[in-house]
Design a protein around this motif. Structure first.
Motif, PDB file in Angstrom:
ATOM      1  N   THR A  72       0.809  -1.221   0.000  1.00 50.10           N
ATOM      2  CA  THR A  72       0.000   0.000   0.000  1.00 50.10           C
ATOM      3  C   THR A  72       0.843   1.272   0.000  1.00 50.10           C
ATOM      4  O   THR A  72       0.314   2.360  -0.234  1.00 50.10           O
ATOM      5  N   VAL A  73       2.154   1.152   0.272  1.00 49.52           N
ATOM      6  CA  VAL A  73       2.998   2.344   0.431  1.00 49.52           C
ATOM      7  C   VAL A  73       3.435   2.955  -0.896  1.00 49.52           C
ATOM      8  O   VAL A  73       3.369   4.172  -1.079  1.00 49.52           O
ATOM      9  N   PRO A  74       3.934   2.182  -1.875  1.00 51.48           N
ATOM     10  CA  PRO A  74       4.436   2.812  -3.112  1.00 51.48           C
ATOM     11  C   PRO A  74       3.365   3.645  -3.820  1.00 51.48           C
ATOM     12  O   PRO A  74       2.192   3.258  -3.882  1.00 51.48           O
ATOM     13  N   THR A  84       9.060   3.689  -8.650  1.00 47.94           N
ATOM     14  CA  THR A  84      10.107   4.250  -7.795  1.00 47.94           C
ATOM     15  C   THR A  84      11.288   3.294  -7.716  1.00 47.94           C
ATOM     16  O   THR A  84      11.135   2.116  -7.367  1.00 47.94           O
ATOM     17  N   ILE A  85      12.465   3.812  -8.029  1.00 47.89           N
ATOM     18  CA  ILE A  85      13.713   3.047  -7.946  1.00 47.89           C
ATOM     19  C   ILE A  85      14.458   3.511  -6.698  1.00 47.89           C
ATOM     20  O   ILE A  85      14.729   4.698  -6.537  1.00 47.89           O
ATOM     21  N   HIS A 120       7.530   8.659 -15.819  1.00 45.77           N
ATOM     22  CA  HIS A 120       6.838   8.207 -14.612  1.00 45.77           C
ATOM     23  C   HIS A 120       7.782   7.475 -13.647  1.00 45.77           C
ATOM     24  O   HIS A 120       7.316   6.743 -12.771  1.00 45.77           O
ATOM     25  N   VAL A 121       9.082   7.672 -13.809  1.00 47.20           N
ATOM     26  CA  VAL A 121      10.080   7.016 -12.943  1.00 47.20           C
ATOM     27  C   VAL A 121      10.757   8.063 -12.068  1.00 47.20           C
ATOM     28  O   VAL A 121      11.105   9.156 -12.539  1.00 47.20           O
ATOM     29  N   VAL A 161      10.220   0.043   1.299  1.00 46.35           N
ATOM     30  CA  VAL A 161       8.840  -0.265   0.905  1.00 46.35           C
ATOM     31  C   VAL A 161       8.200   0.848   0.080  1.00 46.35           C
ATOM     32  O   VAL A 161       7.122   0.650  -0.484  1.00 46.35           O
ATOM     33  N   GLN A 162       8.875   2.001  -0.024  1.00 45.59           N
ATOM     34  CA  GLN A 162       8.361   3.072  -0.878  1.00 45.59           C
ATOM     35  C   GLN A 162       8.637   2.799  -2.355  1.00 45.59           C
ATOM     36  O   GLN A 162       8.109   3.489  -3.226  1.00 45.59           O
ATOM     37  N   GLY A 163       9.491   1.811  -2.638  1.00 41.66           N
ATOM     38  CA  GLY A 163       9.938   1.588  -4.005  1.00 41.66           C
ATOM     39  C   GLY A 163       9.362   0.355  -4.653  1.00 41.66           C
ATOM     40  O   GLY A 163       8.728  -0.491  -4.016  1.00 41.66           O
ATOM     41  N   ASN A 164       9.612   0.239  -5.953  1.00 41.76           N
ATOM     42  CA  ASN A 164       9.246  -0.932  -6.746  1.00 41.76           C
ATOM     43  C   ASN A 164      10.471  -1.716  -7.183  1.00 41.76           C
ATOM     44  O   ASN A 164      10.414  -2.942  -7.313  1.00 41.76           O
TER      45      ASN A 164
END
Length: 457
Positions: free
Chosen positions: A184-186, A192-193, A221-222, A265-268
């Motif tokens: 749920t965070v990203p 997000t890298i 979008h990155v 956890v903010q990233g992908n």
């Protein structure tokens, strides 16, 4: 355990010492750590589970590594070994002067010694040549060597001219419960890298500076979140200024270990651009937190993660851009589900398993006999035409100093330390259901000074 690198400093060696020591204590062993003082943190400290740490006064020369004192460390180190009734000395880190000295002095005293190598080194530059010669000296009279990957084992065997039968591979591990993913965070509007690393040349920051503008230009979008500090941070700041990427590149600065999960956890995608790594625990932590990994294919990295969790690239700008682009497209079209990574990795990298395997190494060397002085000198003499003679003189003088210390301060004149009541505190945590096996590093930082007289009962 002996090393220059321990808390409050943060890094892979530091967490390895702490987690391994905790698991060995839980398995019924007495463990103490000897390191150098960090600022006002001096003397004796007790950490979680009664882990006892001696912070010895020593002069730091660079990056928390101390200046070699040769024999200056011997009197206090001997006192600690006798006071704590130590049987095995386990040194960590080829860059640690305390580690090398501790192994030398412990073998002079007739104790068993183990060395764990956490790094990879070359063979051509001046720094590697000197470090390899020092390692050859230290490991000429070692009982066993542990490496964190098979690549690291090959490197260490070549550098120190060791028999492969005397070297074991025991990987690092991770406390998976500290890196639970949170889908749920990203931000769903961005891919997000995340990069978390020391910002130094060895970590490939120059590659990072080159590829970020290209990725940001190709994919609107990155965005990037970069955590860590170091001399290369100024290069990242200049790159962000030059390309006007303040809204796409976030520099967080130094991150405490207990905050790493909240950043991950903010990233992908997690990006590792290192130029050399023996293992790289950072990519394991990132995958545990539910991130897909893109990494340079160097050192022991290809041994760490299953293929469905990672894309590899050569340590080159163009190849890294291609690997990141593939990862972005994979995420964009939903071909990856990293939510199961944590369950898979907690079985693969478990500190209890690491402690059990290390315990078997300790048990095996306890069965061997110590070599007489003449045999030790013969081994050191084989280190080189000139270096061998110098090493023999160092060892012979170390032996004479030991005999002098035995005469000045006999073993029976040194008061034995009171054993920490491990069982009592283990029962306390069990009764209160607060098992201290997943404490984050902020708890470690808040250690408490304890007077031993409190445990006279």
């Amino acid at each position: 355990m002996v090393s220059d690198f321990f808390y409050p400093n943060m890094g892979g060696v530091e967490s390895h010492l702490y987690e391994l020591s905790q698991r060995l204590i839980q398995r019924g062993h007495k463990v103490i750590i000897v390191t150098h003082a960090y600022g006002n943190r001096k003397g004796v400290r007790y950490l979680t589970n009664g882990l006892k740490v001696y912070y010895i006064s020593a002069q730091v020369i660079y990056s928390e590594a101390t200046i070699p004192s040769f024999y200056g460390f011997f009197p206090i180190f001997r006192h600690i070994l006798i006071r704590e009734s130590i049987q095995i000395v386990h040194g960590h880190g080829a860059f640690s002067a305390l580690c090398h000295e501790g192994i030398l002095h412990s073998k002079t005293m007739g104790l068993k010694a183990v060395f764990t190598d956490h790094s990879l080194f070359g063979f051509a530059d001046a720094s590697s040549i000197l470090t390899n010669k020092l390692l050859k000296f230290t490991l000429s009279d070692i009982d066993h060597v542990i490496c964190v990957s098979h690549t690291s084992k090959e490197n260490t065997v070549l550098r120190a001219a060791l028999s492969p039968r005397n070297v074991s591979v025991i990987p690092n591990a991770v406390v998976a419960s500290q890196f639970l993913p949170d889908p749920t965070v990203p931000d769903p509007n961005w891919i997000t890298i995340v990069v978390i690393s020391r910002l130094v040349y060895r970590k490939g920051v120059d590659l990072l500076v080159a590829i970020i503008p290209r990725i940001c230009e190709s994919y609107k979008h990155v965005r990037f979140i970069i955590g860590g500090d170091g001399p290369k941070r100024i290069d990242l700041e200049q790159m962000r200024e030059k390309h006007l990427l303040h809204d796409r590149v976030e520099l967080l600065g130094p991150i405490k270990h207990h905050e790493v999960r909240n950043v991950l956890v903010q990233g992908n995608i997690f990006l590792n651009t290192s130029l050399t790594e023996a293992f790289c625990i950072a990519i394991v932590e990132a995958a545990c937190a539910g991130l897909f990994v893109v990494s340079t294919k160097i050192g022991g990295v290809p041994e760490v993660l299953p293929s469905h969790m990672i894309h590899y690239a050569s340590p080159e700008e163009d190849d890294l851009v291609i690997a990141i682009s593939k990862a972005i497209h994979t995420f964009k079209f939903g071909h990856i589900d990293p939510s199961q990574f944590n369950d898979q990795l907690k079985e693969m990298y478990n500190w209890s398993n690491v402690a059990e395997r290390t315990e078997k190494v300790y048990a095996s060397i306890q069965q061997t006999k110590n070599s007489p002085l003449i045999e030790r000198l013969r081994r050191y003499y084989g280190c080189g035409v000139y270096a061998g003679k110098v090493f023999c003189m160092i060892v012979a003088l170390d032996y004479l100093i030991w005999k002098l210390l035995e005469w000045l301060f006999p073993d029976d004149s040194i008061e034995k330390a009171v054993v920490f009541p491990y069982q009592r505190y283990r029962r306390y945590f069990q009764e209160n259901q607060e098992a201290p096996t997943t404490y984050s590093m902020n708890h470690v930082g808040n250690s408490v000074i304890v007077e031993e007289e409190e445990y006279d009962e």
